[in-house]
Design an enzyme around this catalytic site. Structure first.
Site, PDB file in Angstrom:
ATOM      1  N   ASN A   1       0.880  -1.164   0.000  1.00  0.00           N
ATOM      2  CA  ASN A   1       0.000   0.000   0.000  1.00  0.00           C
ATOM      3  C   ASN A   1       0.922   1.220   0.000  1.00  0.00           C
ATOM      4  O   ASN A   1       1.469   1.593   1.038  1.00  0.00           O
ATOM      5  CB  ASN A   1      -0.877  -0.053   1.260  1.00  0.00           C
ATOM      6  CG  ASN A   1      -1.822   1.124   1.353  1.00  0.00           C
ATOM      7  OD1 ASN A   1      -1.764   2.054   0.545  1.00  0.00           O
ATOM      8  ND2 ASN A   1      -2.694   1.091   2.346  1.00  0.00           N
TER       9      ASN A   1
ATOM     10  N   LYS B   1       3.304   0.726   3.110  1.00  0.00           N
ATOM     11  CA  LYS B   1       2.825  -0.207   4.123  1.00  0.00           C
ATOM     12  C   LYS B   1       2.832  -1.576   3.449  1.00  0.00           C
ATOM     13  O   LYS B   1       2.422  -1.686   2.294  1.00  0.00           O
ATOM     14  CB  LYS B   1       1.401   0.215   4.509  1.00  0.00           C
ATOM     15  CG  LYS B   1       0.916  -0.360   5.811  1.00  0.00           C
ATOM     16  CD  LYS B   1      -0.424   0.285   6.168  1.00  0.00           C
ATOM     17  CE  LYS B   1      -1.111  -0.529   7.237  1.00  0.00           C
ATOM     18  NZ  LYS B   1      -2.527  -0.222   7.356  1.00  0.00           N
TER      19      LYS B   1
ATOM     20  N   ARG C   1      -2.611  -2.060  -3.353  1.00  0.00           N
ATOM     21  CA  ARG C   1      -3.803  -1.252  -3.141  1.00  0.00           C
ATOM     22  C   ARG C   1      -3.707  -0.048  -4.083  1.00  0.00           C
ATOM     23  O   ARG C   1      -2.700   0.669  -4.057  1.00  0.00           O
ATOM     24  CB  ARG C   1      -3.858  -0.758  -1.699  1.00  0.00           C
ATOM     25  CG  ARG C   1      -5.024   0.166  -1.491  1.00  0.00           C
ATOM     26  CD  ARG C   1      -4.872   0.947  -0.232  1.00  0.00           C
ATOM     27  NE  ARG C   1      -6.023   1.825  -0.071  1.00  0.00           N
ATOM     28  CZ  ARG C   1      -5.969   3.002   0.525  1.00  0.00           C
ATOM     29  NH1 ARG C   1      -4.841   3.448   1.018  1.00  0.00           N
ATOM     30  NH2 ARG C   1      -7.041   3.743   0.639  1.00  0.00           N
TER      31      ARG C   1
ATOM     32  N   HIS D   1     -12.948   2.804   0.349  1.00  0.00           N
ATOM     33  CA  HIS D   1     -12.998   1.722   1.356  1.00  0.00           C
ATOM     34  C   HIS D   1     -13.632   0.444   0.800  1.00  0.00           C
ATOM     35  O   HIS D   1     -14.101  -0.405   1.565  1.00  0.00           O
ATOM     36  CB  HIS D   1     -13.802   2.143   2.613  1.00  0.00           C
ATOM     37  CG  HIS D   1     -13.145   3.185   3.463  1.00  0.00           C
ATOM     38  ND1 HIS D   1     -13.836   4.210   4.063  1.00  0.00           N
ATOM     39  CD2 HIS D   1     -11.851   3.349   3.820  1.00  0.00           C
ATOM     40  CE1 HIS D   1     -13.007   4.966   4.754  1.00  0.00           C
ATOM     41  NE2 HIS D   1     -11.788   4.466   4.613  1.00  0.00           N
TER      42      HIS D   1
ATOM     43  N   LEU E   1     -15.237   3.048  10.184  1.00  0.00           N
ATOM     44  CA  LEU E   1     -14.855   4.256  10.923  1.00  0.00           C
ATOM     45  C   LEU E   1     -13.399   4.185  11.344  1.00  0.00           C
ATOM     46  O   LEU E   1     -13.058   3.639  12.390  1.00  0.00           O
ATOM     47  CB  LEU E   1     -15.753   4.394  12.172  1.00  0.00           C
ATOM     48  CG  LEU E   1     -17.268   4.237  11.945  1.00  0.00           C
ATOM     49  CD1 LEU E   1     -18.010   4.264  13.267  1.00  0.00           C
ATOM     50  CD2 LEU E   1     -17.791   5.323  11.005  1.00  0.00           C
TER      51      LEU E   1
ATOM     52  N   GLY F   1     -10.184   7.910   8.167  1.00  0.00           N
ATOM     53  CA  GLY F   1     -11.193   8.237   7.168  1.00  0.00           C
ATOM     54  C   GLY F   1     -12.421   7.429   7.557  1.00  0.00           C
ATOM     55  O   GLY F   1     -12.286   6.331   8.082  1.00  0.00           O
TER      56      GLY F   1
ATOM     57  N   ARG G   1     -11.177  15.341   8.291  1.00  0.00           N
ATOM     58  CA  ARG G   1     -12.008  15.826   7.173  1.00  0.00           C
ATOM     59  C   ARG G   1     -13.386  16.232   7.696  1.00  0.00           C
ATOM     60  O   ARG G   1     -13.925  15.596   8.589  1.00  0.00           O
ATOM     61  CB  ARG G   1     -12.186  14.741   6.113  1.00  0.00           C
ATOM     62  CG  ARG G   1     -10.900  14.333   5.439  1.00  0.00           C
ATOM     63  CD  ARG G   1     -11.195  13.429   4.234  1.00  0.00           C
ATOM     64  NE  ARG G   1      -9.986  12.790   3.768  1.00  0.00           N
ATOM     65  CZ  ARG G   1      -9.764  11.473   3.827  1.00  0.00           C
ATOM     66  NH1 ARG G   1     -10.693  10.660   4.296  1.00  0.00           N
ATOM     67  NH2 ARG G   1      -8.636  10.971   3.384  1.00  0.00           N
TER      68      ARG G   1
ATOM     69  N   ASP H   1      -7.556  12.085  16.776  1.00  0.00           N
ATOM     70  CA  ASP H   1      -7.588  10.697  17.218  1.00  0.00           C
ATOM     71  C   ASP H   1      -8.762  10.513  18.178  1.00  0.00           C
ATOM     72  O   ASP H   1      -8.824  11.151  19.226  1.00  0.00           O
ATOM     73  CB  ASP H   1      -6.251  10.407  17.916  1.00  0.00           C
ATOM     74  CG  ASP H   1      -6.104   8.952  18.278  1.00  0.00           C
ATOM     75  OD1 ASP H   1      -5.282   8.279  17.646  1.00  0.00           O
ATOM     76  OD2 ASP H   1      -6.813   8.498  19.207  1.00  0.00           O
TER      77      ASP H   1
ATOM     78  N   ASN I   1     -13.386  -0.539  18.136  1.00  0.00           N
ATOM     79  CA  ASN I   1     -12.898  -0.342  19.508  1.00  0.00           C
ATOM     80  C   ASN I   1     -13.692   0.600  20.398  1.00  0.00           C
ATOM     81  O   ASN I   1     -13.598   0.497  21.612  1.00  0.00           O
ATOM     82  CB  ASN I   1     -11.455   0.187  19.462  1.00  0.00           C
ATOM     83  CG  ASN I   1     -10.513  -0.842  18.894  1.00  0.00           C
ATOM     84  OD1 ASN I   1     -10.311  -1.891  19.504  1.00  0.00           O
ATOM     85  ND2 ASN I   1      -9.960  -0.577  17.726  1.00  0.00           N
TER      86      ASN I   1
ATOM     87  N   GLU J   1      -8.174  -5.492   5.158  1.00  0.00           N
ATOM     88  CA  GLU J   1      -8.040  -5.148   3.739  1.00  0.00           C
ATOM     89  C   GLU J   1      -6.851  -5.867   3.112  1.00  0.00           C
ATOM     90  O   GLU J   1      -6.900  -6.258   1.950  1.00  0.00           O
ATOM     91  CB  GLU J   1      -7.890  -3.623   3.595  1.00  0.00           C
ATOM     92  CG  GLU J   1      -9.194  -2.900   3.884  1.00  0.00           C
ATOM     93  CD  GLU J   1      -9.011  -1.459   4.321  1.00  0.00           C
ATOM     94  OE1 GLU J   1      -8.575  -1.240   5.472  1.00  0.00           O
ATOM     95  OE2 GLU J   1      -9.297  -0.559   3.530  1.00  0.00           O
TER      96      GLU J   1
HETATM   97  P1  ADP Z   1      -6.874   4.198   9.356  1.00  0.00           P
HETATM   98  O1  ADP Z   1      -8.057   4.807   8.675  1.00  0.00           O
HETATM   99  O2  ADP Z   1      -5.675   5.080   9.358  1.00  0.00           O
HETATM  100  O3  ADP Z   1      -6.611   2.751   8.949  1.00  0.00           O
HETATM  101  P2  ADP Z   1      -7.791   3.017  11.846  1.00  0.00           P
HETATM  102  O4  ADP Z   1      -8.825   2.140  11.224  1.00  0.00           O
HETATM  103  O5  ADP Z   1      -6.618   2.387  12.489  1.00  0.00           O
HETATM  104  O6  ADP Z   1      -7.302   4.167  10.888  1.00  0.00           O
HETATM  105  O7  ADP Z   1      -8.564   3.904  12.957  1.00  0.00           O
HETATM  106  C1  ADP Z   1      -7.922   4.895  13.679  1.00  0.00           C
HETATM  107  C2  ADP Z   1      -8.943   5.513  14.636  1.00  0.00           C
HETATM  108  O8  ADP Z   1      -9.394   4.484  15.541  1.00  0.00           O
HETATM  109  C3  ADP Z   1      -8.355   6.625  15.488  1.00  0.00           C
HETATM  110  O9  ADP Z   1      -9.261   7.704  15.561  1.00  0.00           O
HETATM  111  C4  ADP Z   1      -8.231   5.966  16.864  1.00  0.00           C
HETATM  112  O10 ADP Z   1      -8.327   6.877  17.919  1.00  0.00           O
HETATM  113  C5  ADP Z   1      -9.444   5.050  16.841  1.00  0.00           C
HETATM  114  N1  ADP Z   1      -9.347   4.054  17.905  1.00  0.00           N
HETATM  115  C6  ADP Z   1      -8.489   3.023  18.014  1.00  0.00           C
HETATM  116  N2  ADP Z   1      -8.670   2.392  19.214  1.00  0.00           N
HETATM  117  C7  ADP Z   1      -9.653   3.071  19.860  1.00  0.00           C
HETATM  118  C8  ADP Z   1     -10.299   2.934  21.131  1.00  0.00           C
HETATM  119  N3  ADP Z   1      -9.977   1.976  21.977  1.00  0.00           N
HETATM  120  N4  ADP Z   1     -11.284   3.803  21.451  1.00  0.00           N
HETATM  121  C9  ADP Z   1     -11.622   4.793  20.602  1.00  0.00           C
HETATM  122  N5  ADP Z   1     -11.059   4.968  19.391  1.00  0.00           N
HETATM  123  C10 ADP Z   1     -10.096   4.123  19.026  1.00  0.00           C
END
Ligand code: ADP
Length: 397
Positions: A11, A18, A89, A178, A207, A210, A239, A281, A333, A383
């Site tokens: 990727n 990645k 990707r 996605h 979620l 992005g 965004r 985050d 999460n 993915e």
């Molecule tokens: P990407 O789109 O870069 O692949 P990810 O799917 O890894 O991103 O998602 C990142 C998001 O997930 C961040 O906003 C991070 O804070 C959130 N996240 C990860 N673990 C938790 C958690 N335990 N509680 C709340 N949000 C979380």
């Protein structure tokens, strides 16, 4: 592990690569990692394997240098001869690609034709493909597009109400992203619920940093919230998602901003970060809200409310709802975000099972509602595995 059955998944971004090395059948990952800061003097690469983590400085700080370093590590781990093909990707396939496909010179030209639609992403993807062709001259390369899954959207879902000339001459329409995650999650949800994917109406909320959602009927995307570019739709990390198009002229006239500055503010300084003024985050925004920060709480409220409104409206393309699936870092999460969303969707028949919801995090998937028609669940997306499986299938491995 038998001979030559592994897929190297790449990727490539403009300054990063990645990667992972996956057995598409056993689904086992043997090596993964990330090369960062490509183009800068201190570019480095991190490898993860066998529970270990190594970081080394790259000798050559470009995509080719990153791939050379990956080759060295593959040789060191005795994996080099076991790699059968490379899966890439690719962000934008426009209307030219409805499926993943082997990369031929003709196809590479078509990916380049999509540059105007994804000026940041597709050139980096092509750079990665060319570097891989150079580094692994004997292996086949396959492209897996973020957009192709959504090519089944009907015209009424993908057409913007702007002059058709923009579509005819500039391919302006909604594409969605996605797609690889949606395809993986749809198949997983059908498997976990023992449902026939051809008789299954689901909404998936991906979620991550992005964020988007999709209505998927009988395995086909009917609508999705990202559009021409990934900025449309939900509130995201940085965004803005949907805004009044009148905002652009206001920013230009009253804030004296040019196109680039407007683009940067709406793509990189908005969303959770823009409202909370704390972080992009979700975890950090949740922590700040729990400590009493009102802007952080507002950011989470806007995120959840927008998502709940989208979910309700995304039942329209389906006509019914069997399952709502949460995936991506936040979806997998954040029990509190899922709760805030489902609480607003009681009228659809969704009833949260608090205990099950709290338990689904850090890799645990499952149903999180006491209601079964519809139900809501958490699924961990993968993915990379989807790209590896497509690649193996296309090259006939
Ligand atoms: P990407 O789109 O870069 O692949 P990810 O799917 O890894 O991103 O998602 C990142 C998001 O997930 C961040 O906003 C991070 O804070 C959130 N996240 C990860 N673990 C938790 C958690 N335990 N509680 C709340 N949000 C979380």
């Amino acid at each position: 592990m038998s001979a030559s059955n592994l897929i190297l998944v790449l990727n490539c971004g403009s300054s990063s690569v990645k990667f992972s090395v996956i057995d598409p059948k056993s689904e086992e990952s043997f090596l993964s990692g990330l090369a960062e800061k490509l183009g800068l003097a201190d570019a480095y690469i991190t490898f993860k394997y066998d529970g270990k983590k190594d970081t080394i400085t790259l000798k050559t700080n470009d995509h080719v240098g990153a791939l050379e370093s990956i080759i060295d590590k593959l040789k060191e781990l005795g994996l080099f001869d076991k790699v059968a093909a490379i899966g890439h990707r690719v962000v934008h396939g426009a209307e030219l690609f409805t499926d993943s496909a082997e990369i031929t010179p003709d196809m590479l030209k078509k990916i380049e034709e999509c540059y105007s639609l994804a000026p940041l992403h597709n050139p980096a993807n092509v750079q990665g493909i060319q570097a891989a062709q150079k580094a692994f001259p004997n292996l086949k390369n396959v492209a897996v597009f973020d957009t192709s899954f959504h090519q089944t959207m009907p015209e009424r879902a993908y057409t913007y109400a702007v002059p058709m000339k923009l579509y005819r001459e500039h391919k302006v329409r909604r594409y969605g992203f996605h797609g690889t995650s949606y395809r993986f999650v749809t198949a997983e949800a059908a498997k976990m619920l023992n449902r026939d994917v051809n008789d299954f109406a689901l909404i998936v909320a991906h979620l991550g940093n992005g964020a988007s959602i999709a209505s998927i009927l009988n395995g086909k995307s009917m609508d999705t919230s990202m559009g021409l570019t990934p900025i449309e739709g939900l509130v995201m990390g940085t965004r803005c998602g949907d805004v009044d198009a009148g905002l652009f002229s206001l920013m230009a006239q009253q804030c004296n901003m040019d196109v680039k500055a407007i683009d940067t503010m709406l793509n990189k300084q908005s969303g959770l970060l823009g409202i909370s003024e704390v972080s992009n985050d979700c975890r950090e925004v949740e922590e700040a809200a729990a400590a009493g920060n009102k802007n952080a709480q507002l950011a989470l409220d806007v995120f959840a409310y927008r998502l709940a409104k989208y979910i309700a409206s995304y039942v329209v393309p389906l006509g019914r709802l069997d399952a709502l699936v949460f995936t991506g870092g936040i979806g997998e999460n954040s029990a509190s975000m899922r709760k805030a969303v489902i609480k607003q969707l009681g009228f659809l028949g969704l009833e949260l099972d608090d205990k099950a919801n709290e338990e689904c995090c850090r890799g645990k998937a499952g149903v999180i509602t006491s209601s079964t028609k519809p139900l809501a669940m958490v699924i961990n997306t993968n993915e990379e595995l989807m790209i590896a499986q497509d690649t193996a299938q296309i090259i006939g491995a």
